[in-house]
Design a protein around this motif. Sequence first.
Motif, PDB file in Angstrom:
ATOM      1  N   ASP A 166      -5.883   2.056  -2.780  1.00  0.00           N
ATOM      2  CA  ASP A 166      -5.559   3.146  -1.868  1.00  0.00           C
ATOM      3  C   ASP A 166      -4.313   3.911  -2.292  1.00  0.00           C
ATOM      4  OD1 ASP A 166      -3.727   1.194  -1.220  1.00  0.00           O
ATOM      5  OD2 ASP A 166      -3.937   1.424   0.946  1.00  0.00           O
ATOM      6  N   ASP A 213     -10.851   4.216   4.430  1.00  0.00           N
ATOM      7  CA  ASP A 213     -11.713   5.084   3.611  1.00  0.00           C
ATOM      8  C   ASP A 213     -12.128   4.378   2.332  1.00  0.00           C
ATOM      9  OD1 ASP A 213     -11.526   7.194   5.421  1.00  0.00           O
ATOM     10  OD2 ASP A 213      -9.775   8.062   4.416  1.00  0.00           O
ATOM     11  N   VAL A 214     -11.164   3.698   1.702  1.00  0.00           N
ATOM     12  CA  VAL A 214     -11.444   3.000   0.444  1.00  0.00           C
ATOM     13  C   VAL A 214     -12.475   1.902   0.661  1.00  0.00           C
ATOM     14  CG1 VAL A 214     -10.461   1.558  -1.372  1.00  0.00           C
ATOM     15  CG2 VAL A 214      -9.184   3.533  -0.528  1.00  0.00           C
ATOM     16  N   THR A 271      -7.268   6.822   3.360  1.00  0.00           N
ATOM     17  CA  THR A 271      -6.730   5.633   3.998  1.00  0.00           C
ATOM     18  C   THR A 271      -7.354   4.373   3.411  1.00  0.00           C
ATOM     19  OG1 THR A 271      -8.436   5.572   5.717  1.00  0.00           O
ATOM     20  CG2 THR A 271      -6.480   6.957   6.135  1.00  0.00           C
ATOM     21  N   GLY A 272      -6.759   3.231   3.740  1.00  0.00           N
ATOM     22  CA  GLY A 272      -7.345   1.974   3.306  1.00  0.00           C
ATOM     23  C   GLY A 272      -8.749   1.788   3.839  1.00  0.00           C
ATOM     24  N   TYR A 306     -10.849  12.965  -3.890  1.00  0.00           N
ATOM     25  CA  TYR A 306     -10.388  11.582  -3.791  1.00  0.00           C
ATOM     26  C   TYR A 306      -9.384  11.202  -4.877  1.00  0.00           C
ATOM     27  CZ  TYR A 306     -14.117  10.680  -0.423  1.00  0.00           C
ATOM     28  OH  TYR A 306     -14.932  10.700   0.678  1.00  0.00           O
ATOM     29  N   SER A 327       0.835  -1.188   0.000  1.00  0.00           N
ATOM     30  CA  SER A 327       0.000   0.000   0.000  1.00  0.00           C
ATOM     31  C   SER A 327       0.864   1.229   0.000  1.00  0.00           C
ATOM     32  CB  SER A 327      -0.913   0.007   1.233  1.00  0.00           C
ATOM     33  OG  SER A 327      -0.179   0.378   2.387  1.00  0.00           O
TER      34      SER A 327
END
Length: 256
Positions: free
Chosen positions: A167, A176-177, A173-174, A249, A21
């Motif tokens: 991400d 959020d994704v 953040t992960g 985004y 990531s």
Amino acid sequence: MKRFILLLISLLIIISYVGCSSDDTPEFELETVPRSTVYEASMQTVTDSVTAEDGTELIFISVEYPIISNPEGLENVVEINKMYADSAQDYIDAVKAEFETAAAEAYSLDPETFEKYTFIESCEITYNTNCFMSIKRDFDENYGDFSGQEIYADVYDMSVGLPLYADEIITGTGEDVLKLLFLGFTSVAEEFPERFVDGYVDILNSAIYGTEFYLTDKAMVFVIQPGIATYAEYGCLMFEMPYAGNDVYFLKLHEK
């Protein structure tokens, strides 16, 4: 069959990229090119078939894959091109190994009604801007009573010639994704409830980690394969996250 190709792609990721990531830092210095570098891609198609003793074609296989230009001579781009060429032949070999005997037996039992097995992989460059390249691969397989279509995709940062995770494209953040994915897929369920199996919420929560994604000129598209949270006859479960209105985004797609 498609997952066999995904295994090869994962191998490339493991060899070429340390970390999974945007929070991880490579342990080596990457060779980079400017984001102004222009990449082009052409398509190559390889085909093969299996025939019966009387010449009837029992299996037809066609695989389309990209050949990406390499204006700055990045080694990772060489590896990407080699991977696609190798996986095309591996897919053909895997199909023949798995289905040649079954097709021959089905034909010998009832040659009058036998329908040829077909395995078609088509490929499309869906986004190629600012050194971000998205490659979508559609699989259409038909054999016996089975007919299925699936979509797989790869997104690369061609400034270094490496694959990207969601991400690393979406600014956030992960977590959020994952929230965005869940909200997107459940919004489809609200619009088309008849397509979804019982308990689809829990299924989506488990399946989201395996979501495919690709870029277009207008949106980021997310895909879950048929029959996971929906009835298989409805095909892939998909939703689009438009860039317009979601600019915050997608800041990374416009990096210089």
